[in-house]
Design an enzyme around this catalytic site. Sequence first.
Site, PDB file in Angstrom:
ATOM      1  N   TYR A   1      -2.138  -7.608   2.923  1.00 45.31           N
ATOM      2  CA  TYR A   1      -0.939  -7.174   3.668  1.00 45.31           C
ATOM      3  C   TYR A   1      -1.147  -5.775   4.247  1.00 45.31           C
ATOM      4  O   TYR A   1      -0.972  -5.548   5.451  1.00 45.31           O
ATOM      5  CB  TYR A   1       0.300  -7.187   2.755  1.00 45.31           C
ATOM      6  CG  TYR A   1       1.448  -6.341   3.276  1.00 45.31           C
ATOM      7  CD1 TYR A   1       2.136  -6.703   4.437  1.00 45.31           C
ATOM      8  CD2 TYR A   1       1.845  -5.165   2.620  1.00 45.31           C
ATOM      9  CE1 TYR A   1       3.183  -5.912   4.935  1.00 45.31           C
ATOM     10  CE2 TYR A   1       2.878  -4.383   3.100  1.00 45.31           C
ATOM     11  CZ  TYR A   1       3.545  -4.755   4.256  1.00 45.31           C
ATOM     12  OH  TYR A   1       4.569  -3.976   4.745  1.00 45.31           O
TER      13      TYR A   1
ATOM     14  N   THR B   1       3.747   1.051   7.150  1.00 50.02           N
ATOM     15  CA  THR B   1       4.076   1.243   5.742  1.00 50.02           C
ATOM     16  C   THR B   1       3.181   2.302   5.106  1.00 50.02           C
ATOM     17  O   THR B   1       2.031   2.499   5.547  1.00 50.02           O
ATOM     18  CB  THR B   1       3.908  -0.098   4.978  1.00 50.02           C
ATOM     19  OG1 THR B   1       3.878   0.156   3.585  1.00 50.02           O
ATOM     20  CG2 THR B   1       2.599  -0.804   5.352  1.00 50.02           C
ATOM     21  N   ASP B   2       3.675   2.938   4.046  1.00 44.19           N
ATOM     22  CA  ASP B   2       2.835   3.897   3.313  1.00 44.19           C
ATOM     23  C   ASP B   2       1.646   3.199   2.659  1.00 44.19           C
ATOM     24  O   ASP B   2       0.671   3.839   2.273  1.00 44.19           O
ATOM     25  CB  ASP B   2       3.660   4.673   2.265  1.00 44.19           C
ATOM     26  CG  ASP B   2       4.371   3.802   1.245  1.00 44.19           C
ATOM     27  OD1 ASP B   2       4.273   2.561   1.331  1.00 44.19           O
ATOM     28  OD2 ASP B   2       5.043   4.362   0.357  1.00 44.19           O
ATOM     29  N   GLU B   3       1.741   1.851   2.542  1.00 39.56           N
ATOM     30  CA  GLU B   3       0.666   1.138   1.846  1.00 39.56           C
ATOM     31  C   GLU B   3      -0.650   1.163   2.616  1.00 39.56           C
ATOM     32  O   GLU B   3      -1.704   0.882   2.048  1.00 39.56           O
ATOM     33  CB  GLU B   3       1.099  -0.302   1.552  1.00 39.56           C
ATOM     34  CG  GLU B   3       2.320  -0.317   0.664  1.00 39.56           C
ATOM     35  CD  GLU B   3       2.660  -1.682   0.118  1.00 39.56           C
ATOM     36  OE1 GLU B   3       1.760  -2.496  -0.073  1.00 39.56           O
ATOM     37  OE2 GLU B   3       3.858  -1.929  -0.100  1.00 39.56           O
TER      38      GLU B   3
ATOM     39  N   LYS C   1      -1.331  -4.493   8.214  1.00 40.86           N
ATOM     40  CA  LYS C   1      -0.471  -3.461   8.812  1.00 40.86           C
ATOM     41  C   LYS C   1      -1.330  -2.326   9.385  1.00 40.86           C
ATOM     42  O   LYS C   1      -1.017  -1.761  10.438  1.00 40.86           O
ATOM     43  CB  LYS C   1       0.502  -2.904   7.762  1.00 40.86           C
ATOM     44  CG  LYS C   1       1.548  -3.889   7.264  1.00 40.86           C
ATOM     45  CD  LYS C   1       2.474  -4.378   8.356  1.00 40.86           C
ATOM     46  CE  LYS C   1       3.380  -3.296   8.904  1.00 40.86           C
ATOM     47  NZ  LYS C   1       4.329  -3.849   9.901  1.00 40.86           N
TER      48      LYS C   1
HETATM   49  N1  LIG Z   1      10.459  -3.719   2.861  1.00 44.27           N
HETATM   50  C1  LIG Z   1       9.828  -2.577   2.664  1.00 44.27           C
HETATM   51  O1  LIG Z   1       9.947  -1.969   1.592  1.00 44.27           O
HETATM   52  C2  LIG Z   1       8.956  -1.983   3.762  1.00 44.27           C
HETATM   53  C3  LIG Z   1       8.436  -0.700   3.567  1.00 44.27           C
HETATM   54  C4  LIG Z   1       7.680  -0.129   4.602  1.00 44.27           C
HETATM   55  C5  LIG Z   1       7.446  -0.818   5.767  1.00 44.27           C
HETATM   56  N2  LIG Z   1       7.954  -2.079   5.910  1.00 44.27           N
HETATM   57  C6  LIG Z   1       7.710  -2.757   7.202  1.00 44.27           C
HETATM   58  O2  LIG Z   1       8.964  -2.874   7.825  1.00 44.27           O
HETATM   59  C7  LIG Z   1       9.019  -4.067   8.612  1.00 44.27           C
HETATM   60  C8  LIG Z   1      10.217  -4.876   8.210  1.00 44.27           C
HETATM   61  O3  LIG Z   1      10.108  -5.178   6.818  1.00 44.27           O
HETATM   62  P1  LIG Z   1      11.217  -6.058   6.105  1.00 44.27           P
HETATM   63  O4  LIG Z   1      11.163  -5.751   4.656  1.00 44.27           O
HETATM   64  O5  LIG Z   1      12.489  -5.952   6.844  1.00 44.27           O
HETATM   65  O6  LIG Z   1      10.584  -7.497   6.330  1.00 44.27           O
HETATM   66  P2  LIG Z   1      11.277  -8.930   6.243  1.00 44.27           P
HETATM   67  O7  LIG Z   1      10.204  -9.809   5.696  1.00 44.27           O
HETATM   68  O8  LIG Z   1      12.593  -8.848   5.570  1.00 44.27           O
HETATM   69  O9  LIG Z   1      11.567  -9.281   7.769  1.00 44.27           O
HETATM   70  C9  LIG Z   1      10.560  -9.595   8.682  1.00 44.27           C
HETATM   71  C10 LIG Z   1      11.230 -10.231   9.878  1.00 44.27           C
HETATM   72  O10 LIG Z   1      10.205 -10.529  10.831  1.00 44.27           O
HETATM   73  C11 LIG Z   1      10.377 -11.855  11.283  1.00 44.27           C
HETATM   74  N3  LIG Z   1       9.051 -12.365  11.656  1.00 44.27           N
HETATM   75  C12 LIG Z   1       8.010 -12.634  10.823  1.00 44.27           C
HETATM   76  N4  LIG Z   1       6.962 -13.071  11.543  1.00 44.27           N
HETATM   77  C13 LIG Z   1       7.345 -13.048  12.841  1.00 44.27           C
HETATM   78  C14 LIG Z   1       6.691 -13.354  14.066  1.00 44.27           C
HETATM   79  N5  LIG Z   1       5.435 -13.795  14.079  1.00 44.27           N
HETATM   80  N6  LIG Z   1       7.370 -13.182  15.216  1.00 44.27           N
HETATM   81  C15 LIG Z   1       8.665 -12.746  15.213  1.00 44.27           C
HETATM   82  N7  LIG Z   1       9.338 -12.478  14.089  1.00 44.27           N
HETATM   83  C16 LIG Z   1       8.675 -12.605  12.913  1.00 44.27           C
HETATM   84  C17 LIG Z   1      10.985 -12.606  10.123  1.00 44.27           C
HETATM   85  O11 LIG Z   1      11.657 -13.784  10.542  1.00 44.27           O
HETATM   86  C18 LIG Z   1      11.924 -11.551   9.563  1.00 44.27           C
HETATM   87  O12 LIG Z   1      13.173 -11.595  10.221  1.00 44.27           O
HETATM   88  C19 LIG Z   1       7.691  -4.772   8.385  1.00 44.27           C
HETATM   89  O13 LIG Z   1       6.848  -4.484   9.471  1.00 44.27           O
HETATM   90  C20 LIG Z   1       7.152  -4.152   7.106  1.00 44.27           C
HETATM   91  O14 LIG Z   1       5.741  -4.155   7.103  1.00 44.27           O
HETATM   92  C21 LIG Z   1       8.703  -2.671   4.945  1.00 44.27           C
END
Ligand SMILES: NC(=O)c1ccc[n+]([C@@H]2O[C@H](COP(=O)([O-])OP(=O)(O)OC[C@H]3O[C@@H](n4cnc5c(N)ncnc54)[C@H](O)[C@@H]3O)[C@@H](O)[C@H]2O)c1
Length: 342
Positions: free
Chosen positions: A149, A125-127, A153
């Site tokens: 968080y 993430t950009d964070e 990451k």
């Molecule tokens: N949502 C955003 O705006 C954003 C932006 C940048 C990066 N990200 C990154 O992208 C990725 C996906 O984000 P998202 O928003 O889809 O998240 P989300 O919370 O919607 O989904 C996370 C998924 O991971 C699964 N999960 C959680 N812990 C787990 C574990 N220990 N083992 C297996 N599965 C597990 C959950 O069941 C869920 O299906 C993350 O790594 C997040 O850090 C998200």
Amino acid sequence: MRFLVTGGAGFIGSAFVRAVLRDFPTAEVVIFDALTYAGNLSTIADVLDSGRVKFVPGRIQDVASVEGTFRSFPPTHVVNFAAESHNDRSLLDAGSFIQTDVAGVYVLLEACRKFGVERFLQVSTDEVFGSILEGEFTESSPIEPNTPYAASKAGGELQVRAHVKAFKTPALVTHGGNSYGPFHFPEKLIPFFIVRLIDGKKVPLYGEGDQIREWIHVDDHAEGILHALMHGTPGESYNVGDVNERRNRDVVSILLEETGRDESFVKKIPDPRKGAHDARYSMNCDKLRALGWSPKREFIASLRETVRWYRENEAWWRPLIATADYQSFIKRFYGPSLGDDL
Ligand SMILES: NC(=O)c1ccc[n+]([C@@H]2O[C@H](COP(=O)([O-])OP(=O)(O)OC[C@H]3O[C@@H](n4cnc5c(N)ncnc54)[C@H](O)[C@@H]3O)[C@@H](O)[C@H]2O)c1
């Protein structure tokens, strides 16, 4: 090609699986997911129906489950979306973030080392860069996370860097921007506010809503990750964002308009993230653009479309907000500031 998509039952992971099925008609996919509160089979019902996707339940920090999956489905490409992903939850309890976002990444990297893969991609993430008041983060900006968080990451992606250096693991990292679109669990700003406004409830705006975020549609984000995976260079990282900076309060104005509510539905609350609230995120994405990717969805039209998606898909989100876990998080986090408006 055989894709192992961890966290594929979540928001961005499920969009990524749809992009893989569309762009690679002969690819096979395994979704490996713990189905935490944020992961749901209802999110991937369509891809499971395709007959080309297998679902395996499991936690990425569980060595036996991960290795068992690598043995029964030797993947060529592993993409890790699995994470505890909500900043505000990390302020209440960061233990599960360390387990999944740090220890889990280590287990996946070790499995890649043991079994061998063509590519491993860690979705970050950009964070991890912290906050930037002027200019843009590049891929070589310093890692300066400000929340538990973001720190978890950062820990995950630094392990990727170490495995690339120490073991020549063919791994890449992407830094994604704040994403929005369908199937977003209703706890982060956009989906949380949409479902509350649909239900005629007030929405809690942190401070004056001055924070600036660079929003990217979930399908643009997923396609950017897929592009980096297929065309990027192992050992490199790629920023995946859109040129679309908005103040939170301006995003909320569009949500009010699209749900037919007015400013009286906004309750300004003291910022619960306090000093850890990053004022602005902005990324330079020239490196991935130079490889031929660019975001396609226009923000305002896509945001309005997202609101319509939530209106038309209550059957997806109503059961999620009815759970004891959800109710308890909302009460614990917003109860003190929302009071009777909870
Ligand atoms: N949502 C955003 O705006 C954003 C932006 C940048 C990066 N990200 C990154 O992208 C990725 C996906 O984000 P998202 O928003 O889809 O998240 P989300 O919370 O919607 O989904 C996370 C998924 O991971 C699964 N999960 C959680 N812990 C787990 C574990 N220990 N083992 C297996 N599965 C597990 C959950 O069941 C869920 O299906 C993350 O790594 C997040 O850090 C998200």
